[in-house]
Design an enzyme around this catalytic site. Sequence first.
Site, PDB file in Angstrom:
ATOM      1  N   ALA A 127      -7.061  26.283  10.335  1.00  0.00           N
ATOM      2  CA  ALA A 127      -6.510  24.880  10.558  1.00  0.00           C
ATOM      3  C   ALA A 127      -5.091  25.155  10.338  1.00  0.00           C
ATOM      4  O   ALA A 127      -4.496  26.102   9.432  1.00  0.00           O
ATOM      5  CB  ALA A 127      -7.374  24.211   9.777  1.00  0.00           C
TER       6      ALA A 127
ATOM      7  N   GLU B 223      -4.566  32.853  11.642  1.00  0.00           N
ATOM      8  CA  GLU B 223      -5.345  32.997  10.396  1.00  0.00           C
ATOM      9  C   GLU B 223      -6.558  33.793  10.603  1.00  0.00           C
ATOM     10  O   GLU B 223      -7.070  34.364   9.883  1.00  0.00           O
ATOM     11  CB  GLU B 223      -5.752  31.485   9.948  1.00  0.00           C
ATOM     12  CG  GLU B 223      -4.760  30.582   9.617  1.00  0.00           C
ATOM     13  CD  GLU B 223      -5.211  29.342   8.956  1.00  0.00           C
ATOM     14  OE1 GLU B 223      -6.382  29.102   9.100  1.00  0.00           O
ATOM     15  OE2 GLU B 223      -4.317  28.922   8.010  1.00  0.00           O
TER      16      GLU B 223
ATOM     17  N   GLU C  89      -2.776  28.478  15.395  1.00  0.00           N
ATOM     18  CA  GLU C  89      -3.537  28.766  14.119  1.00  0.00           C
ATOM     19  C   GLU C  89      -4.532  29.821  13.963  1.00  0.00           C
ATOM     20  O   GLU C  89      -4.819  30.625  13.200  1.00  0.00           O
ATOM     21  CB  GLU C  89      -4.085  27.610  13.790  1.00  0.00           C
ATOM     22  CG  GLU C  89      -2.918  26.387  13.079  1.00  0.00           C
ATOM     23  CD  GLU C  89      -2.034  26.892  11.826  1.00  0.00           C
ATOM     24  OE1 GLU C  89      -2.493  27.697  11.309  1.00  0.00           O
ATOM     25  OE2 GLU C  89      -1.006  26.700  12.053  1.00  0.00           O
TER      26      GLU C  89
ATOM     27  N   GLU D 293      -2.451  33.087   1.922  1.00  0.00           N
ATOM     28  CA  GLU D 293      -3.142  33.537   3.096  1.00  0.00           C
ATOM     29  C   GLU D 293      -3.482  35.282   2.882  1.00  0.00           C
ATOM     30  O   GLU D 293      -3.847  35.767   3.530  1.00  0.00           O
ATOM     31  CB  GLU D 293      -2.370  33.516   4.373  1.00  0.00           C
ATOM     32  CG  GLU D 293      -2.224  31.944   4.724  1.00  0.00           C
ATOM     33  CD  GLU D 293      -1.801  31.647   6.012  1.00  0.00           C
ATOM     34  OE1 GLU D 293      -1.125  32.376   6.540  1.00  0.00           O
ATOM     35  OE2 GLU D 293      -1.991  30.506   6.568  1.00  0.00           O
TER      36      GLU D 293
ATOM     37  N   ARG E 139      -6.982  27.189  -2.828  1.00  0.00           N
ATOM     38  CA  ARG E 139      -6.652  25.745  -2.615  1.00  0.00           C
ATOM     39  C   ARG E 139      -6.160  25.197  -3.887  1.00  0.00           C
ATOM     40  O   ARG E 139      -7.085  25.000  -4.869  1.00  0.00           O
ATOM     41  CB  ARG E 139      -7.485  24.798  -1.950  1.00  0.00           C
ATOM     42  CG  ARG E 139      -7.500  25.188  -0.444  1.00  0.00           C
ATOM     43  CD  ARG E 139      -6.288  25.210   0.234  1.00  0.00           C
ATOM     44  NE  ARG E 139      -6.637  25.412   1.782  1.00  0.00           N
ATOM     45  CZ  ARG E 139      -5.628  25.600   2.564  1.00  0.00           C
ATOM     46  NH1 ARG E 139      -4.376  25.503   2.308  1.00  0.00           N
ATOM     47  NH2 ARG E 139      -5.787  25.632   4.005  1.00  0.00           N
TER      48      ARG E 139
ATOM     49  N   PRO F 296      -8.549   7.807   5.163  1.00  0.00           N
ATOM     50  CA  PRO F 296      -7.981   6.778   5.598  1.00  0.00           C
ATOM     51  C   PRO F 296      -7.572   5.859   4.624  1.00  0.00           C
ATOM     52  O   PRO F 296      -6.620   4.891   4.868  1.00  0.00           O
ATOM     53  CB  PRO F 296      -8.868   6.088   6.513  1.00  0.00           C
ATOM     54  CG  PRO F 296     -10.215   6.925   6.180  1.00  0.00           C
ATOM     55  CD  PRO F 296     -10.032   8.163   5.611  1.00  0.00           C
TER      56      PRO F 296
ATOM     57  N   ARG G  59       0.855  -1.114  -0.030  1.00  0.00           N
ATOM     58  CA  ARG G  59       0.103   0.094   0.041  1.00  0.00           C
ATOM     59  C   ARG G  59       0.699   1.177   0.036  1.00  0.00           C
ATOM     60  O   ARG G  59       1.897   1.389   0.829  1.00  0.00           O
ATOM     61  CB  ARG G  59      -0.872  -0.100   1.202  1.00  0.00           C
ATOM     62  CG  ARG G  59      -1.972  -0.873   1.293  1.00  0.00           C
ATOM     63  CD  ARG G  59      -3.129  -0.938   0.134  1.00  0.00           C
ATOM     64  NE  ARG G  59      -4.004  -1.969   0.167  1.00  0.00           N
ATOM     65  CZ  ARG G  59      -3.886  -2.996  -0.851  1.00  0.00           C
ATOM     66  NH1 ARG G  59      -2.996  -3.236  -1.528  1.00  0.00           N
ATOM     67  NH2 ARG G  59      -5.026  -3.717  -0.658  1.00  0.00           N
TER      68      ARG G  59
END
Length: 219
Positions: free
Chosen positions: A89, A110, A106, A156, A77, A128, A50
């Site tokens: 975050a 932010e 954070e 940002e 993003r 996951p 994996r």
Amino acid sequence: MTGSGTEPTPGPLADEYAPIEPVESTRVFEGRVWDLRRDSLEYGDGRIVRDYVDHTGAVAVLALDDDDRAFLIKQYRHPVRTRDWEIPAGLLDVDGEPPLEAAKRELAEEADLEADDWSVLTEFWNTPGGSNEAIRVYLARGLRATAEPFPREAEEADMEARWVPLDELVEAVLARRVQNAAVVIAALAASASRAVGWSTLAPADAPWPAHPKLGRPTG
């Protein structure tokens, strides 16, 4: 009616830690923020391989004011080519820094905010099947502005900030107008917790056993 698979485990519904150590583990790519790792392990009747993103983990903060408004930021993003609505975050990328301190950092960096009241709202694994990234979401209340605004750069630098009533945020989530995982999960968790008088909240310094690198036994 039953589905496929083994017999169900009795007791409360809960994830089960399965400490299967890989026979071989190789870092196949070293990135600026996270790495790619290839593990070979014995599972079932054979060996499987994996590949996954080896991640530091992260924290996120749902900051609610006295009117139950959530503080949101809109940030570009690049992987999804979107300026999405998010909650503050960041990565757990400072050696030895406790998750709560990272969350406080954070929120200040932010949102230019500090908080007097911190609780664990929820936790989740981002992907996951392809990453070991674990995220803890804190609820921050008793908010106040920081003494100085934080300098920002890159994505940002042009962030947009907005206070949104929690009910309005939940409506946006259910209408699929916002897609960021932390926002979606935090909004729904906060709405459900508020409905039961916030009785589901955990202490801000609660153990984090679901984090592969912080909470689980090694060796």
